[in-house]
Design an enzyme around this catalytic site. Sequence first.
Site, PDB file in Angstrom:
ATOM      1  N   TYR A   1       5.163  -6.245  16.806  1.00 24.43           N
ATOM      2  CA  TYR A   1       5.066  -5.167  16.049  1.00 24.43           C
ATOM      3  C   TYR A   1       5.466  -3.612  16.293  1.00 24.43           C
ATOM      4  CZ  TYR A   1       3.297  -1.781  11.693  1.00 24.43           C
ATOM      5  OH  TYR A   1       4.309  -0.982  10.923  1.00 24.43           O
TER       6      TYR A   1
ATOM      7  N   PHE B   1     -15.112  -0.949  18.362  1.00 23.67           N
ATOM      8  CA  PHE B   1     -14.401  -1.697  19.418  1.00 23.67           C
ATOM      9  C   PHE B   1     -13.765  -0.216  20.507  1.00 23.67           C
ATOM     10  CE2 PHE B   1     -11.822  -3.196  15.700  1.00 23.67           C
ATOM     11  CZ  PHE B   1     -12.823  -4.869  15.372  1.00 23.67           C
TER      12      PHE B   1
ATOM     13  N   TYR C   1       1.042  -1.043   0.382  1.00 22.49           N
ATOM     14  CA  TYR C   1       0.044   0.485  -0.014  1.00 22.49           C
ATOM     15  C   TYR C   1       0.847   1.513  -0.297  1.00 22.49           C
ATOM     16  CZ  TYR C   1      -2.550   3.622   2.234  1.00 22.49           C
ATOM     17  OH  TYR C   1      -3.986   5.430   2.703  1.00 22.49           O
TER      18      TYR C   1
ATOM     19  N   ASN D   1      11.212 -11.614   9.754  1.00 26.77           N
ATOM     20  CA  ASN D   1      11.365  -9.947   8.878  1.00 26.77           C
ATOM     21  C   ASN D   1      11.647  -9.025   8.724  1.00 26.77           C
ATOM     22  OD1 ASN D   1       9.656 -10.681   5.519  1.00 26.77           O
ATOM     23  ND2 ASN D   1       8.587  -8.485   7.268  1.00 26.77           N
TER      24      ASN D   1
ATOM     25  N   ALA E   1       7.469  -4.897   5.214  1.00 28.75           N
ATOM     26  CA  ALA E   1       7.209  -5.249   6.649  1.00 28.75           C
ATOM     27  C   ALA E   1       5.636  -5.839   7.139  1.00 28.75           C
ATOM     28  CB  ALA E   1       7.927  -4.532   7.179  1.00 28.75           C
TER      29      ALA E   1
HETATM   30  N1  UFG Z   1     -11.162   0.321  14.616  1.00 30.08           N
HETATM   31  C1  UFG Z   1     -12.880   0.178  15.372  1.00 30.08           C
HETATM   32  N2  UFG Z   1     -13.167  -1.616  14.453  1.00 30.08           N
HETATM   33  C2  UFG Z   1     -12.652  -2.008  13.220  1.00 30.08           C
HETATM   34  C3  UFG Z   1     -11.381  -1.339  12.949  1.00 30.08           C
HETATM   35  C4  UFG Z   1     -11.260   0.164  14.319  1.00 30.08           C
HETATM   36  O1  UFG Z   1     -13.417   0.361  15.905  1.00 30.08           O
HETATM   37  O2  UFG Z   1     -12.979  -2.368  12.389  1.00 30.08           O
HETATM   38  C5  UFG Z   1     -11.051   1.497  15.814  1.00 30.08           C
HETATM   39  C6  UFG Z   1     -10.120   1.352  16.251  1.00 30.08           C
HETATM   40  O3  UFG Z   1     -10.302   0.404  17.586  1.00 30.08           O
HETATM   41  C7  UFG Z   1      -9.125   1.984  16.558  1.00 30.08           C
HETATM   42  C8  UFG Z   1      -9.320   3.129  15.129  1.00 30.08           C
HETATM   43  O4  UFG Z   1     -10.468   2.593  14.607  1.00 30.08           O
HETATM   44  O5  UFG Z   1      -9.507   2.920  17.423  1.00 30.08           O
HETATM   45  C9  UFG Z   1      -8.305   2.987  14.366  1.00 30.08           C
HETATM   46  O6  UFG Z   1      -7.697   1.644  13.757  1.00 30.08           O
HETATM   47  P1  UFG Z   1      -6.997   1.481  12.867  1.00 30.08           P
HETATM   48  O7  UFG Z   1      -6.643  -0.476  12.576  1.00 30.08           O
HETATM   49  O8  UFG Z   1      -7.356   1.716  11.716  1.00 30.08           O
HETATM   50  O9  UFG Z   1      -5.498   1.631  13.443  1.00 30.08           O
HETATM   51  P2  UFG Z   1      -4.443   1.549  14.433  1.00 30.08           P
HETATM   52  O10 UFG Z   1      -4.552   2.962  15.123  1.00 30.08           O
HETATM   53  O11 UFG Z   1      -5.560   0.396  15.360  1.00 30.08           O
HETATM   54  O12 UFG Z   1      -3.031   1.358  13.880  1.00 30.08           O
HETATM   55  C10 UFG Z   1      -2.516   1.844  13.555  1.00 30.08           C
HETATM   56  C11 UFG Z   1      -1.591   1.371  11.934  1.00 30.08           C
HETATM   57  C12 UFG Z   1      -0.554   0.790  13.216  1.00 30.08           C
HETATM   58  C13 UFG Z   1      -0.168   1.081  14.258  1.00 30.08           C
HETATM   59  C14 UFG Z   1      -0.654   1.408  14.851  1.00 30.08           C
HETATM   60  C15 UFG Z   1      -0.831   1.571  16.413  1.00 30.08           C
HETATM   61  O13 UFG Z   1      -2.719   0.429  10.804  1.00 30.08           O
HETATM   62  O14 UFG Z   1      -0.176  -0.652  12.112  1.00 30.08           O
HETATM   63  O15 UFG Z   1      -1.885   2.422  13.670  1.00 30.08           O
HETATM   64  O16 UFG Z   1      -0.882   1.687  17.207  1.00 30.08           O
HETATM   65  F1  UFG Z   1       0.889   0.260  14.656  1.00 30.08           F
END
Ligand code: UFG
Length: 352
Positions: free
Chosen positions: A160, A232, A18, A109, A92
């Site tokens: 990670y 979530f 991506y 990796n 990665a």
């Molecule tokens: N969320 C939902 N429902 C979903 C998906 C996500 O409520 O189906 C919420 C998550 O709980 C979070 C927010 O949306 O609060 C963002 O979630 P993402 O999964 O889109 O992104 P993250 O913040 O978890 O992850 C990002 C990067 C990761 C990195 C992380 C560091 O994508 O690579 O930040 O915290 F590791």
Amino acid sequence: MGTPNPPQRILVTGGAGYIGSHACLRLVETGHSVVGLDDFSRGHPGAFRAIAAAAEELPGSFTSVEASIGDRRGCAEILREHDIDLVMHFAALAYVGESVEQPLRYYDNNTGGAISLLEAMMDAGVERFVFSSTCATYGEPGADRIPIAEDCPQAPINPYGNSKFMVEQVLFDHAEACRLADKPFAFAALRYFNVAGSDPKTRIGEDHRPETHLIPICLEVAAGRRERLMIFGDDYDTEDGTCIRDYVHVCDLIDAHIAVMNQLAPGDTHTLNVGLGHGWSVHQVLEACRAVTGKAIPESISPRRAGDPPKLYANSSRIRDDFGWSPQFTELEATVATAWAWMQANPSGYAD
Ligand code: UFG
């Protein structure tokens, strides 16, 4: 930016992923010679095909190679053959949950692979490295550390984040050894917050399998490919109870890499946050997706996901002040609109 920069020969690892694919395309667009490298374990051959097709009309050039970053000899050969000036390293594994289940795979990796690539660079005499790091290296900073600046203590809470943090440590030690040996080496580690959106011309886009990220999931619901968004947790200590994240457009993120690349001087060791500097809640993201798509996007509340801090957003003044970076996509709807346009133009993603 602003001053003309000479074209460079750049190896982009993870070039079919991506973020790496957006780096390839933007670098070719800005006149550079790009070699995209991928082992296709997560990347898409279709991304390389799309970049190669676009490159025909663009000022730079594009070549792709299938190789693994863990193949030191093969990578050294590629670096020599293409007379590479600089490596941008995106390859990665990047699923937090998977990293908890398969830590050895992530360290092998992400950490081992980066070390092998650095060794190949030593073999081939390539001295400049731009590394894809993450705000996950900060772990769960206390409320007094938000917005997060680069001097926030790094304490990753999953393999990670740790695998990326370890690469940063390796880079500092390697740079110091090079300095003592009077060998030039320079690196910049860019710590990304939440990367979103896609090429506004829909030539390439985001296609994760499985998809776990909030914006594409909302859009998949809008497209009728999922039933609903599971939020979530809505009992966090934030204004609307849902988590707050800093969503930076992938094109702005790549422009940050290019701005840093253009100023990376021998001996430099930069760590730089890349985010907008403020956040949006899950509810706000959902509303933006509804506004852009015109679809209802049903939601329901589910339990918190393990390891989700309530608020993560960047203090990005270092990259703004020192490298003149300034994001173009400051409205969430504008970022979401590019992701939606890609999804509509490519309903099945890349046809690999
Ligand atoms: N969320 C939902 N429902 C979903 C998906 C996500 O409520 O189906 C919420 C998550 O709980 C979070 C927010 O949306 O609060 C963002 O979630 P993402 O999964 O889109 O992104 P993250 O913040 O978890 O992850 C990002 C990067 C990761 C990195 C992380 C560091 O994508 O690579 O930040 O915290 F590791």
